[in-house]
Design a protein around this motif. Structure first.
Motif, PDB file in Angstrom:
ATOM      1  N   PHE A   1      -5.268   4.459  -6.141  1.00  0.00           N
ATOM      2  CA  PHE A   1      -6.825   3.605  -6.473  1.00  0.00           C
ATOM      3  C   PHE A   1      -6.395   2.045  -5.905  1.00  0.00           C
ATOM      4  O   PHE A   1      -5.389   1.599  -6.281  1.00  0.00           O
ATOM      5  N   PRO A   2      -7.367   2.175  -4.709  1.00  0.00           N
ATOM      6  CA  PRO A   2      -7.226   0.921  -3.691  1.00  0.00           C
ATOM      7  C   PRO A   2      -7.844   0.010  -4.417  1.00  0.00           C
ATOM      8  O   PRO A   2      -8.485  -0.221  -5.118  1.00  0.00           O
ATOM      9  N   LYS A   3      -7.394  -1.210  -4.108  1.00  0.00           N
ATOM     10  CA  LYS A   3      -7.856  -2.945  -3.859  1.00  0.00           C
ATOM     11  C   LYS A   3      -8.311  -3.305  -3.130  1.00  0.00           C
ATOM     12  O   LYS A   3      -8.618  -5.357  -3.027  1.00  0.00           O
ATOM     13  N   ASP A   4      -7.576  -2.863  -1.641  1.00  0.00           N
ATOM     14  CA  ASP A   4      -8.745  -3.086  -0.518  1.00  0.00           C
ATOM     15  C   ASP A   4      -8.339  -2.540   0.570  1.00  0.00           C
ATOM     16  O   ASP A   4      -8.882  -0.761  -0.152  1.00  0.00           O
ATOM     17  N   LYS A   5      -9.179  -2.795   1.386  1.00  0.00           N
ATOM     18  CA  LYS A   5      -9.676  -1.524   2.873  1.00  0.00           C
ATOM     19  C   LYS A   5      -8.602  -1.344   3.015  1.00  0.00           C
ATOM     20  O   LYS A   5      -8.779   0.397   3.092  1.00  0.00           O
TER      21      LYS A   5
ATOM     22  N   ARG B   1      -6.781   6.190   0.504  1.00  0.00           N
ATOM     23  CA  ARG B   1      -7.235   7.184   0.067  1.00  0.00           C
ATOM     24  C   ARG B   1      -8.383   7.996   0.530  1.00  0.00           C
ATOM     25  O   ARG B   1      -8.362   9.090  -0.126  1.00  0.00           O
TER      26      ARG B   1
ATOM     27  N   ALA C   1      -1.107   2.525  -5.977  1.00  0.00           N
ATOM     28  CA  ALA C   1      -2.120   2.070  -4.115  1.00  0.00           C
ATOM     29  C   ALA C   1      -2.822   3.120  -3.329  1.00  0.00           C
ATOM     30  O   ALA C   1      -3.818   2.732  -3.292  1.00  0.00           O
TER      31      ALA C   1
ATOM     32  N   ALA D   1       0.649  -1.247   0.176  1.00  0.00           N
ATOM     33  CA  ALA D   1      -0.316  -0.452   0.199  1.00  0.00           C
ATOM     34  C   ALA D   1       0.679   0.915  -0.093  1.00  0.00           C
ATOM     35  O   ALA D   1       0.148   2.815  -0.664  1.00  0.00           O
TER      36      ALA D   1
ATOM     37  N   SER E   1      -6.091   0.240   1.575  1.00  0.00           N
ATOM     38  CA  SER E   1      -6.337   1.259   0.789  1.00  0.00           C
ATOM     39  C   SER E   1      -6.571   2.322   0.560  1.00  0.00           C
ATOM     40  O   SER E   1      -6.819   3.301   0.369  1.00  0.00           O
ATOM     41  N   LYS E   2      -8.048   2.122   0.871  1.00  0.00           N
ATOM     42  CA  LYS E   2      -9.062   2.844   0.868  1.00  0.00           C
ATOM     43  C   LYS E   2      -9.017   3.449   1.283  1.00  0.00           C
ATOM     44  O   LYS E   2      -9.467   4.783   1.979  1.00  0.00           O
TER      45      LYS E   2
END
Length: 612
Positions: A319-323, A329, A316, A311, A325-326
């Protein structure tokens, strides 16, 4: 009830390593102790293969040593202050260069008045600098993690040195624009890394005092650049009047670029690279107490950072791919937008184009320059009040009421400025009113909005992405400054006094964003901030607070500052007295007369929103 529920947490300090067992799994105390102490076999990353191509860096033998860690702490803070002072100097150095007739003729932008092409070119020369700071921040944020904070600062200084030399020797607009971009890359790198480095090296036993010193010196650099240019302009040689202040940047750059190599490196970065003994030596040089507990805490952070290294990349984070990383963001957007709002409230217009503002209000050029210079000095001393406002009233309240006060000042100043431009016996009085309100505006900004956008990212970003979090903050600052400095010359020529009225509207525009989007960070730890972003589930801070309350977490009112006594209750596992409405409050509501109820209700709603 504990402050954080027994669920998986994205925490950055001691709680990082506390693996909560799944339901039904029995873990003995010996196994748990073994797991908690298992930090000696971490898979440290290898040294970056290109690191040897970058000059400078940390050396324990070269590091300055003092008998007392407190002396080292003061030296670190003073050095960081000089770096921040350079950032202020570099930002303000163009304020009078733009007015120099020799400079305007050499750049091919004379005359300015009434010529839209020249107006655009003037704003463009100033604005391209912030394109450089944006690039420099992003590059340095990555380099600081790869090869250390000190080498990243030296990297920035090399770019800043080249930019300063090119600016001072420029002979056309293309040359100057390229020089401004190069200088911006250097300043963006320094501005991104220095706050992270000082935070990680220092023990922060006097955080408020350091904050005051840092921003006092920042605005001191702005004022220094202005007054050097003012006295240089008195020289009949107008060419040297603008080249000299630009060349003097080199003194700051040499002090920073050479001096940083004699200071300690970030112990967290050293530990991340597996250089434990060097990290221990740095802590011994900067701490009064025993360092083993703190060293163990840093190991926990490093373990967590290595586990979540996927992360720790700009892509990353956007443009997150998991909780997890969100959540990052979410924090990036808050940091970037807060910096943009800091510029939207208008400070760049006042500091860079203050002379034009005072001339519009009816003052001659000489007096306008003097007023702008004294305004910078007033601005510098107003920063001292920021320590009081931030610590006593919290971040949200400080920003909301700061924006309200600035909006009122700009509205009145805009109205007075309209009449100050009309010839007549009252013109001088209206002009004096504009000048007074301009002084009040900059002082209000210094006491409220100047510090918060820089402090806030350090309080919401996890330690493992702090360098890149600082870079994102500088990106927002660069975007905001670039836009404002580009359009301001147009605004002054097109709508004159309407510029102040436009800034009044932008201050009002920013208030709802602060109230609705930004959680209160005052009095809360990084672990508590993780709780908000993990369990909030909504960008609306009021809705997020209710979501957190519904999950049974005691610290749920994120619109309000956490008081010390409430933090103590929280740490002891007791309900906070302000977490729910008490019977006494309900009874007071019932007794309230209908005449007093609206005022009382307004105050209570304001208190719940954290702005009263």
């Amino acid at each position: 009830m504990a402050a954080v529920p027994n669920e998986k947490m994205d925490s950055k300090t001691s709680s990082d390593s506390d693996d909560i067992p799944e339901k039904g799994v029995n873990v003995t105390s010996d196994e748990k102790l073994k797991d908690e102490d298992n930090y000696d076999n971490l898979n440290y990353p290898p040294a970056w293969k290109f690191e040897k191509w970058f000059i400078g860096g940390y050396s324990h033998g070269r590091m300055i040593k003092f008998k007392s860690p407190k002396t080292m702490y003061k030296a670190i803070n003073l050095f960081a202050g000089v770096a921040i002072m350079f950032y202020g100097y570099d930002q303000g150095v163009m304020s009078q260069v733009n007015l120099n007739p020799h400079y305007q003729e050499l750049m091919g932008i004379h005359p300015i008045e009434g010529n839209s092409r020249n107006v655009a070119a003037l704003g463009g020369i100033v604005a391209v600098y912030y394109g450089g700071t944006l690039i420099g921040a992003l590059v340095a944020g990555s380099l600081a993690d790869r090869m250390g904070r000190i080498k990243a600062v030296v990297f920035g200084c090399l770019w800043a040195l080249l930019g300063a030399v090119l600016q001072a020797s420029a002979y056309n607009i293309t040359w100057m624009c390229c020089a401004r971009v190069i200088a911006g890359v250097g300043v963006g790198a320094i501005d991104c890394v220095i706050p992270v480095w000082s935070a990680e090296v220092s023990s922060h036993q006097a955080r408020g005092a350091f904050l005051a010193i840092e921003f006092f010196m920042n605005i001191g650099g702005l004022a220094l650049a202005y007054w050097i240019e003012y006295f240089a302009y008195l020289d009949p040689n107008h060419e040297m009047a603008w080249r000299t202040p630009l060349a003097l940047q080199i003194i700051f750059i040499f002090i920073i670029g050479i001096g940083i190599n004699f200071f300690p490196e970030s112990p967290r970065w050293l530990m991340k690279m597996g250089r434990e003994e060097e990290a221990r030596n740095v802590l011994k040089a900067t701490r009064d107490a025993d360092v083993e507990d703190e060293l163990k805490g840093i190991k926990k952070v490093v373990k967590y950072e290595l586990e979540t290294s996927g992360a720790n990349h700009y892509v990353a984070m956007l443009f997150p791919k998991d909780k997890y990383s969100k959540q990052l963001r979410w924090r990036v957007v808050l940091a970037v937008w807060l910096q943009i709002m800091q510029e939207l409230v208008g400070i760049g217009v006042i500091t860079v184009y203050a002379v034009d503002l005072f001339q519009d209000a009816g003052f001659d050029l000489t007096l306008s320059k003097l007023l702008a210079g004294f305004n910078n000095i007033s601005y510098m001393f107003s920063v001292i009040f920021a320590v009081i406002t931030l610590d006593r009233y919290g971040r949200r309240s400080t920003m909301v009421w700061g924006a309200v006060a600035m909006a009122v000042e700009l509205l009145i100043a805009g109205i007075l400025d309209k009449y100050a431009q009309i010839q007549g016996p009252s013109q001088r009085s209206f002009g004096a009113g504009v000048a007074t309100l301009t002084f009040l505006y900059t002082a209000t900004f210094g006491a409220t909005w100047l510090t918060t956008p820089w402090l806030y990212p350090t309080e919401i970003f996890p330690l493992n992405v702090r360098a890149k979090g600082g870079a994102w903050s500088v990106v927002g600052w660069s975007i905001g400054n670039g836009i404002i400095t580009m359009i301001t010359p147009f605004l002054f020529q097109a709508i004159s006094y309407g510029t102040l009225l436009l800034l009044f509207g932008l201050n009002i525009f920013c208030i709802p964003f602060v109230i609705l989007l930004y959680p209160e960070t005052a009095g809360r730890s990084l672990e508590q901030m993780d709780t908000f972003f993990e369990h909030g589930g909504s960008w609306n801070v009021f809705k997020a607070s209710h979501n957190i309350r519904d999950k049974g977490i005691d610290d749920w009112r994120w619109t309000k500052k956490m008081k010390p006594e409430e933090q103590m209750e929280l740490e002891k596992g007791r309900k906070m007295s302000t977490a729910v409405r008490s019977p006494e409050e309900d009874e007071k509501d019932a007794r309230m007369s209908w005449r007093k109820r609206p005022v009382y209700t307004f105050r209570r709603k304001g208190s719940n929103a954290g702005i009263m």
